[in-house]
Structures are given as C-alpha cells and as structure tokens.
Design a protein around this motif. Structure first.
Motif, PDB file in Angstrom:
ATOM      1  N   MET A   1       0.824  -1.209   0.000  1.00 45.83           N
ATOM      2  CA  MET A   1       0.000   0.000   0.000  1.00 45.83           C
ATOM      3  C   MET A   1       0.864   1.268   0.000  1.00 45.83           C
ATOM      4  O   MET A   1       0.544   2.256  -0.618  1.00 45.83           O
ATOM      5  N   THR A   2       1.984   1.187   0.733  1.00 47.41           N
ATOM      6  CA  THR A   2       2.926   2.301   0.791  1.00 47.41           C
ATOM      7  C   THR A   2       4.338   1.728   0.718  1.00 47.41           C
ATOM      8  O   THR A   2       4.570   0.579   1.106  1.00 47.41           O
ATOM      9  N   PRO A   3       5.307   2.498   0.266  1.00 45.35           N
ATOM     10  CA  PRO A   3       6.689   1.989   0.225  1.00 45.35           C
ATOM     11  C   PRO A   3       7.271   1.892   1.628  1.00 45.35           C
ATOM     12  O   PRO A   3       6.856   2.614   2.536  1.00 45.35           O
ATOM     13  N   PHE A   4       8.228   0.982   1.799  1.00 51.58           N
ATOM     14  CA  PHE A   4       8.983   0.927   3.044  1.00 51.58           C
ATOM     15  C   PHE A   4      10.072   1.999   3.004  1.00 51.58           C
ATOM     16  O   PHE A   4      10.527   2.413   1.941  1.00 51.58           O
ATOM     17  N   LEU A   5      10.518   2.409   4.190  1.00 52.73           N
ATOM     18  CA  LEU A   5      11.460   3.519   4.281  1.00 52.73           C
ATOM     19  C   LEU A   5      12.916   3.098   4.084  1.00 52.73           C
ATOM     20  O   LEU A   5      13.748   3.897   3.646  1.00 52.73           O
TER      21      LEU A   5
ATOM     22  N   PRO B   1       0.606   9.538  -3.171  1.00 50.39           N
ATOM     23  CA  PRO B   1       1.660   8.807  -2.457  1.00 50.39           C
ATOM     24  C   PRO B   1       1.607   9.087  -0.959  1.00 50.39           C
ATOM     25  O   PRO B   1       1.406  10.229  -0.528  1.00 50.39           O
ATOM     26  N   ILE B   2       1.770   8.039  -0.174  1.00 51.76           N
ATOM     27  CA  ILE B   2       1.857   8.161   1.285  1.00 51.76           C
ATOM     28  C   ILE B   2       3.272   7.761   1.665  1.00 51.76           C
ATOM     29  O   ILE B   2       3.651   6.596   1.547  1.00 51.76           O
TER      30      ILE B   2
ATOM     31  N   ARG C   1       8.919  17.520  -4.045  1.00 49.80           N
ATOM     32  CA  ARG C   1       9.493  16.610  -5.036  1.00 49.80           C
ATOM     33  C   ARG C   1       8.443  15.627  -5.568  1.00 49.80           C
ATOM     34  O   ARG C   1       8.426  15.315  -6.758  1.00 49.80           O
ATOM     35  N   HIS C   2       7.588  15.136  -4.686  1.00 49.41           N
ATOM     36  CA  HIS C   2       6.649  14.076  -5.077  1.00 49.41           C
ATOM     37  C   HIS C   2       5.198  14.532  -5.115  1.00 49.41           C
ATOM     38  O   HIS C   2       4.302  13.714  -5.330  1.00 49.41           O
ATOM     39  N   GLU C   3       4.982  15.829  -4.894  1.00 48.88           N
ATOM     40  CA  GLU C   3       3.639  16.411  -4.982  1.00 48.88           C
ATOM     41  C   GLU C   3       2.639  15.631  -4.123  1.00 48.88           C
ATOM     42  O   GLU C   3       1.557  15.266  -4.574  1.00 48.88           O
ATOM     43  N   THR C   4       3.012  15.396  -2.882  1.00 46.46           N
ATOM     44  CA  THR C   4       2.128  14.695  -1.963  1.00 46.46           C
ATOM     45  C   THR C   4       2.129  15.393  -0.613  1.00 46.46           C
ATOM     46  O   THR C   4       3.177  15.849  -0.138  1.00 46.46           O
ATOM     47  N   PRO C   5       0.965  15.478   0.028  1.00 43.58           N
ATOM     48  CA  PRO C   5       0.907  16.047   1.378  1.00 43.58           C
ATOM     49  C   PRO C   5       0.920  14.979   2.471  1.00 43.58           C
ATOM     50  O   PRO C   5       0.854  15.316   3.650  1.00 43.58           O
ATOM     51  N   CYS C   6       1.002  13.701   2.095  1.00 40.07           N
ATOM     52  CA  CYS C   6       0.691  12.617   3.034  1.00 40.07           C
ATOM     53  C   CYS C   6       1.951  11.928   3.551  1.00 40.07           C
ATOM     54  O   CYS C   6       2.748  11.406   2.758  1.00 40.07           O
ATOM     55  N   PHE C   7       2.073  11.891   4.880  1.00 40.66           N
ATOM     56  CA  PHE C   7       3.249  11.295   5.508  1.00 40.66           C
ATOM     57  C   PHE C   7       2.834  10.458   6.710  1.00 40.66           C
ATOM     58  O   PHE C   7       1.958  10.848   7.483  1.00 40.66           O
ATOM     59  N   THR C   8       3.499   9.329   6.849  1.00 44.09           N
ATOM     60  CA  THR C   8       3.351   8.535   8.059  1.00 44.09           C
ATOM     61  C   THR C   8       4.693   8.534   8.773  1.00 44.09           C
ATOM     62  O   THR C   8       5.703   8.089   8.215  1.00 44.09           O
TER      63      THR C   8
ATOM     64  N   GLU D   1      -3.337   4.140   7.157  1.00 37.62           N
ATOM     65  CA  GLU D   1      -3.040   5.289   6.302  1.00 37.62           C
ATOM     66  C   GLU D   1      -4.259   5.683   5.471  1.00 37.62           C
ATOM     67  O   GLU D   1      -4.469   6.864   5.190  1.00 37.62           O
ATOM     68  N   TYR D   2      -5.061   4.704   5.063  1.00 34.68           N
ATOM     69  CA  TYR D   2      -6.307   5.025   4.377  1.00 34.68           C
ATOM     70  C   TYR D   2      -7.230   5.816   5.298  1.00 34.68           C
ATOM     71  O   TYR D   2      -7.903   6.767   4.875  1.00 34.68           O
ATOM     72  N   LEU D   3      -7.285   5.408   6.554  1.00 37.29           N
ATOM     73  CA  LEU D   3      -8.123   6.107   7.527  1.00 37.29           C
ATOM     74  C   LEU D   3      -7.667   7.550   7.682  1.00 37.29           C
ATOM     75  O   LEU D   3      -8.493   8.472   7.771  1.00 37.29           O
ATOM     76  N   MET D   4      -6.353   7.773   7.698  1.00 32.69           N
ATOM     77  CA  MET D   4      -5.825   9.134   7.757  1.00 32.69           C
ATOM     78  C   MET D   4      -6.354   9.974   6.593  1.00 32.69           C
ATOM     79  O   MET D   4      -6.780  11.124   6.776  1.00 32.69           O
ATOM     80  N   LEU D   5      -6.343   9.399   5.384  1.00 33.94           N
ATOM     81  CA  LEU D   5      -6.821  10.140   4.214  1.00 33.94           C
ATOM     82  C   LEU D   5      -8.312  10.439   4.317  1.00 33.94           C
ATOM     83  O   LEU D   5      -8.767  11.525   3.935  1.00 33.94           O
ATOM     84  N   TYR D   6      -9.070   9.494   4.832  1.00 34.58           N
ATOM     85  CA  TYR D   6     -10.513   9.711   4.970  1.00 34.58           C
ATOM     86  C   TYR D   6     -10.830  10.764   6.026  1.00 34.58           C
ATOM     87  O   TYR D   6     -11.733  11.591   5.844  1.00 34.58           O
TER      88      TYR D   6
END
Length: 739
Positions: A1-5, A296-297, A340-347, A548-553
């Motif tokens: 669902m999301t990349p590993f760090l 992207p998260i 860089r990645h045009e995303t506001p979403c971070f975990t 992370e989906y819950l965060m977006l919702y």
C-alpha cells in the motif's frame, strides 16, 4: 500500500556518497503486475477447481466449496481485478466509501483464492504463512519448491532482466518483518545461485533478529547470501561497495556478519551515521503512483532509539541511545518530499517522539505554510496538553496510533510504560476535541494477566469509545532483549523456551499466574469478534483495513463524519449510525437469548446498578424495551416488577406507598448513541404499552440527563433519600400520586 522507508533512506545516503544506486520494490511488482491480473487469476481458478482439498483447514475448504458453487461470481471478480486496483489509485474510487471497501475486500478475497494454488502456503498483501518453514532446511526446501512458493516463477521471469540492465556489483535485500522473510530469502537464494559475481547482502529489522540463528547454524547463510548487515546499514554498505568496486577484500567491513568455513564471523561495530546528518530519503526511482492510494503516502523517520526505554515488554529495554533530527531539519525533509513528489501525506514511523519535539515540528510546518496530512505513533503522556494537540491538528496530524496497551492499572504498572490511565483519558479526550483520530494499540496476554483483567480492558475501551475511536489487539510476544526476558521471576514466569523457529521472534513461556496459552487463544478469538460486532458495531474504519487510508478519509471528510459511518457486512453498504435503529418492546419470554445477553452487557456498562441479579430481574420484568442497530443492542429500558424487599426499603426511607407500581429501570444507552433521543423513545413506548400501570423510577439527583428525560415525560419528584452505601442523594419520581 505504501513503500517501506529502508530502501529510500539507504539510497539517498549512498547516492550522496557518489555510488550509483537503483532501488526496486519487488513486492509491489509481484502483487500488482504479476499476480493480480485477470489472466493469471483465471488460470489459478481453473487449477483450484481441479485440485483436491485434502489437508486444508476448514476455512480453506469452505473457500474451495464457495469457488465451486459460485464459479460465475469468482470469474467476475477475476475479470474486474484491474478495476479494483484502479479504484484504490484514483480519487473518485478511493474516496467513494463503498467502492473503496469493496475494492479492498475483493482484492483480499482474490489473494486468499490465489493462495490455494500454492497450498499449504497462505498469504495476503502483508501476511505470509507456510507450515513447513520451521528451520533453515525447511526454508531452503520452500525456496526451491515451485508448487508451494508463489515468488519463484515471478523472480525467474523478472530478476535476470533487471540484473542484466543494472549490472550491479552488490544487491541488498531489506527484510523488515517475519512475513517478508520467505520472499526475501527466495530472492536472495536465486540471485546468489544465478549471479555468482554479484555480492548479496541481507539487512532490515527482521534480519537483526536472525543473528543468533545464523551464529548457531552458520552453514546456512551461504545458501542465501554472502553477508548480513547487523546494525545501521549506511556505513557498512558504503564500505562494502567501495571494496567490491575496487576489487579489494570486503571481510573487514564494519557491522557485518558472514560465514567462513563453517564458522560465524562478525566484524567490529562502527559508529552509526548521526541521524541529523542523513539526507532526505530518496524515493525518485520508485513508481509512487503504482501504490494502492490516490496520492503517495510516504514514510519518514525523525528519531532513533526510544526516549523512555523502560517498557518491560520491549526489546529496546534500557536503550540509552535516543536521538532526534532537529525540528527545523525534520520540517525541511517534509517540505522537500512534499515538493518533489507532490504529496501532502506522511506517516511518521517513530515509535515514541516527545510532545515538545512534535510541537516544534508542528510550528515549523505552520511557519512554512505547508498543508500536510500526517499520522504519528505516540505514548499518551501528560506532556500532550490540549494546546499542543490543537497545534498538531493545525499542522496536519489526522491520526495518532497511541500505545495504550491495557486498560487495567495493575497490568499497566507491570508494563512500566510511564503512563497513567486518568492522564491517558485526558490526552485522548483533548486529541479527539482537536479533530485527531485516536487509534489504540492493545496487548493481551501480558504475563500474569487474568481473563478478568483482560475483560476490564475491553470494558475500558467501551466506556471510552467517545475518545478511543478505533483499536487493534495484539497477542503478547516475549522478546529476547526485553526486561521480562532478563528478569522473568518478576513476572511469575517459571519457564522460557527457545523460539520454535529461527525466523520467529517469540519465546514460548510458562507463567504461574494468569491465562495459559489455550485460554489466551480462546479469549482473543472472542475479543476480536466482540471488537467488530459489539464494541464498534461494524465500523467503516474496520473495513478500510489500512490506517493510512483512515488518515486520508479523516482528512477528506473529518473525524465526526467517518466516526459516524457503519457498514452492513453482507453487502458492504455504508450507512450513518442511527439510521437503521429498530425499537422493540417485548415480554421477557419473547426476548431472544442473544439480545438478552446484549441488554445485560449494556446495563453492566452503565455501572449505576447492582450487577448480581440483572438477568434474573429482567426475566421477571413486565416489559423490556430495547433498540437494535446492526447486530447489537444500543439502548434499553425496562418496566420491572420491583422486589418487595427493595420496594419496602424505599417506602421506609421516604414514607411513600409504591404498592401496585412498576419500576422503570435498567436504562442504558451506549456512549456513542447518546444524544439521539433513544431514551425518550423507549420511555414513551414502554408507557404506551403499559396502560393502567402506575410507574416510579429512582434517579441520582446529580444525573442531569436522566432528570431531564423524566421531567419531559411528566413524572414528578415524590421524595428523596440518601443511599447509605454510596452517599448519593436519590430522587423517587412517580407518574400519579405515590403518597
């Protein structure tokens, strides 16, 4: 669902050091490009229909029967798999609640179906099981077993071309969880056998736990890799690359373990790269739009170690090395990745950041004008003041995974988390009022925990559902470097065994007190069912599956809206809480036993009445009113025939004559259903169905909601008395004269 760090962090470091690096998320390609395609799934479906179900579990056999009985349904699902994937990638599908949970549910159904093709292997996106992988010999057999290994064909089709194009000197494989080990080690084994000039090294959080197993059986490491990185990977990988590219020996690289002539060798540990000096993680060569989310998260980390380091169950016990990225640099990392990645979403992946530190980061985010969505892991301590939580919410924190662990004071003290339950409730209440979703992690089976104490934790969750919005239950695992492992006698542990598998991290143990393994398994099965059906009543967040989906919702719709959503489990239709309530008024003999169980639990939850005789008194009642939504009782009220000794006690204290009266009692409304008028509707329904009866009710004079309800329905205060046991003033209200 999301990349590993791990890969982006190492990639950034090595590129800054001048090395050419390419990273690939092979799990992403395996699932979305190889496995979940209509053609491959249809071929698997045909194979399953011809395969005998011998040896399968009852759940797997039921799935095989369903596939055979409803072949057309499963054929349709396989044909629509690309649509399910795109529904999670595109905003229109993802933020349509029903399309989102149906897409997820169907993908997991297809994965369970696909698992049958490699029986006895069983897997989903983030879980993997195979009963034959009990030791290294079993792992080797699995790696080479085409009938049971779902990864082998995929690797043979894709890896040679990838290696030919990249021409690497070193391949590092990060294995972060137990479930990644079979796939990661299959890949390592294939690479080492097919490409003898490529140095294969293993790293990642889970590999660190395998160190002792490699030391005991060093001959097995060469079956998979040349080396393993035993600590932080930045400096060891840079050293290995430098030596390999220059043709010099690499066996003095720091932080590395390897096998030579049947002996396990570990090189000296070098100082780690200071966290504040690490570059921003580099995700550039990962196809972030291919992951299953509309934006992207990105994971990110701002600390290492733990500032507390005293939790009894944690393998970081007494870890003194705690370091954070300076707040201004942490904000700079977020800003760079955002741009860089045009995303506001971070975990944020840190287990335990302090409240003052997070407040500084939040101020930096606001000062830069960044509009972000963030999820955190935190410990609910008093430093999280209302002002700080408001600040975090303003900076974009939508969800916090709080380490609650237990709702029982004795178990919490044994855990030594440094938290107190009253303080925790204050923090969670302030976070909820700030609009932050509170997700609680809970551990059951801590050494010595009784079933009654575990039940108190469930009750704690239910009593505080207004601020504990969701939860997840974990089974306690005894870890090697924990305080419990060091001092088992302090926790009534009488026996500890070695982990049954080198790939696991748990140590079986025997405790003189509390639940044994079988009792804990039974409790957890009941608790998981209770969590879904009774505690939360099939909440929407449960069907989202991914936090992370819950965060977006929560970011899109707000906490209150998402908290209000329920799901009908049969057809996966979303509905608003309260919109499907049904009211019933029945004689006790007509109330189904399961409903009676729910009424008893709800009355007990209210805590305002004696608990000894609830069921017996209900069975003797005149009329029981209750409200049901979904599968659970959400409100109840009863017209009882009062026990004569109880009635006379009230009469003696008040001088009233209550002979011939019914007593209104056992009134309870679930905390999350209060304010919907259910008490008023039940009261009016009971009165309408009790013609000719005089009614009285006893209410504590400080219970304002009950007093208002009673006044609205025409009952007047007839007398008061003092409850000698509790010291509370009790009012007796009656419809009609009671003197």
């Amino acid at each position: 669902m999301t990349p590993f760090l791990a890969l982006p962090a190492l990639t950034a470091y090595l590129r800054r050091a001048g090395f050419a690096v390419r990273q690939a998320d092979v799990s992403l390609h395996f699932f979305l490009e190889y496995l979940l395609t209509p053609e491959r799934l249809e071929a698997m479906l045909a194979q399953i229909l011809e395969r005998p179900a011998d040896g399968m579990s009852s759940t797997q056999q039921a799935l095989v029967r369903d596939i055979r009985d409803r072949r057309d349904v499963w054929t349709d699902r396989t044909a629509q798999v690309r649509r399910f994937i795109e529904d999670l990638r595109q905003e229109a599908g993802f933020f349509d609640p029903e399309r989102c949970i149906r897409a997820q549910t169907n993908l997991y159904r297809l994965l369970r179906m696909a698992s049958l093709s490699w029986f006895p292997t069983s897997f989903t996106f983030n879980t993997f099981q195979h009963p034959g992988i009990e030791d290294y010999a079993g792992m080797i057999r699995f790696c080479d077993d085409r009938q049971a290994n779902p990864f082998l064909d995929f690797y043979e089709r894709t890896i040679p071309d990838l290696v030919a194009r990249a021409a690497p000197r070193l391949v590092g494989i990060s294995i972060s969880t137990t479930h990644q080990a079979p796939g990661g080690l299959t890949l390592a084994r294939l690479l080492k056998r097919r490409f003898p000039d490529v140095h294969v090294t293993l790293g990642g959080r889970h590999i660190l736990r395998l160190r002792d197993a490699f030391e005991k059986e060093p001959d097995y490491l060469p079956e998979f890799a040349h080396s393993v990185v035993l600590q932080d990977g930045e400096r060891p990988l840079a050293f290995l690359l430098d030596r390999l590219l220059s043709g010099r020996p690499w066996d003095d690289a720091p932080n590395v373990g390897f096998s030579r002539r049947g002996k396990w060798i570990e090189t000296p540990i070098c100082g780690h790269e200071p966290l504040p000096e690490l570059p921003t993680p580099d995700f550039t060569d990962l196809d972030l739009r291919s992951y299953l989310s509309p934006v992207p998260i990105l994971p990110i980390r701002f600390s290492e170690g733990c500032y507390w380091g005293k939790c009894a169950f944690c393998s970081r016990y007494d870890n003194r090395r705690f370091m954070t990225v300076p707040p201004e640099r942490a904000v700079a990392h977020l800003a760079e990745l955002h741009s860089r990645h045009e995303t506001p979403c971070f975990t944020v992946n840190d287990d335990c950041l302090t409240a003052p530190y997070l407040a500084e980061v939040a101020r930096g985010i606001l000062d830069r004008g960044l509009r972000l969505d963030i999820s955190l892991w935190c410990k609910p301590v008093g430093a999280f003041t209302a002002d700080r939580l408001d600040l975090l919410a303003q900076a974009g924190v939508r969800l916090v995974r709080w380490g609650l662990e237990t709702g029982h004071p004795r178990i919490l003290k044994l855990m030594n988390k440094g938290t107190r339950l009253p303080e925790t409730l204050r923090v969670l209440g302030d976070a909820s009022r700030a609009g932050i979703w509170n997700h609680a992690t809970v551990i059951f089976g801590f050494p010595g925990e009784t079933r009654e104490e575990a039940g108190e934790t469930l009750r704690f969750l239910e009593e505080n559902i207004d601020r504990i919005h969701s939860s997840i239950f974990f089974r306690f695992v005894l870890l090697k470097y924990s305080r419990i492992m060091q001092r088992p006698e302090d926790y009534a542990i009488s026996e500890i065994s070695e982990s049954p598998s080198p790939f696991g991290s748990d140590h079986p143990f025997v405790c003189r007190e509390g639940m044994d393994g079988a009792a804990l398994t039974a409790f957890l099965e009941e608790a998981q069912t209770y969590r879904l059906k009774d505690l939360y009543g099939h909440p929407f967040w449960y069907y989202l599956r991914i936090r992370e989906y819950l965060m977006l919702y929560v970011s899109r719709y707000g906490l209150d809206a998402v908290l209000n959503w329920k799901v009908s489990p049969g057809d996966l239709v979303r509905y608003d809480k309260g919109s499907r309530i049904q009211l019933f008024f029945e004689r006790p003999a007509d109330v189904p036993e399961k409903i009676l169980d729910g009424i008893c639990r709800l009355v007990e939850l209210g805590g305002e009445v004696g608990l000894s005789w609830i069921r017996e008194n209900l069975k003797k009642a005149w009329l029981i009113g209750y409200a049901v939504e979904g599968e659970r009782v959400v409100a109840t009220m009863t017209h009882k025939r009062p026990l004569e000794r109880y009635r006379r006690r009230i009469e003696e204290k008040t001088g009233l004559n209550l002979d011939g009266y019914l007593e209104r009692g056992y009134t309870a409304v679930r905390p999350d259903y209060r304010g919907m008028g259910l008490g008023d509707r039940l009261l009016k329904g009971l009165v309408a169905r009790s013609p000719g009866w005089k009614i009285y009710v006893t209410i504590r004079m400080d219970n304002e909601p009950a007093l208002r309800l009673t006044a609205r329905n025409g009952m007047r205060l007839a007398a008061t008395y003092i409850n000698e046991r509790t010291g509370h003033e009790i009012g007796v209200f009656a419809a009609g004269a009671a003197a």
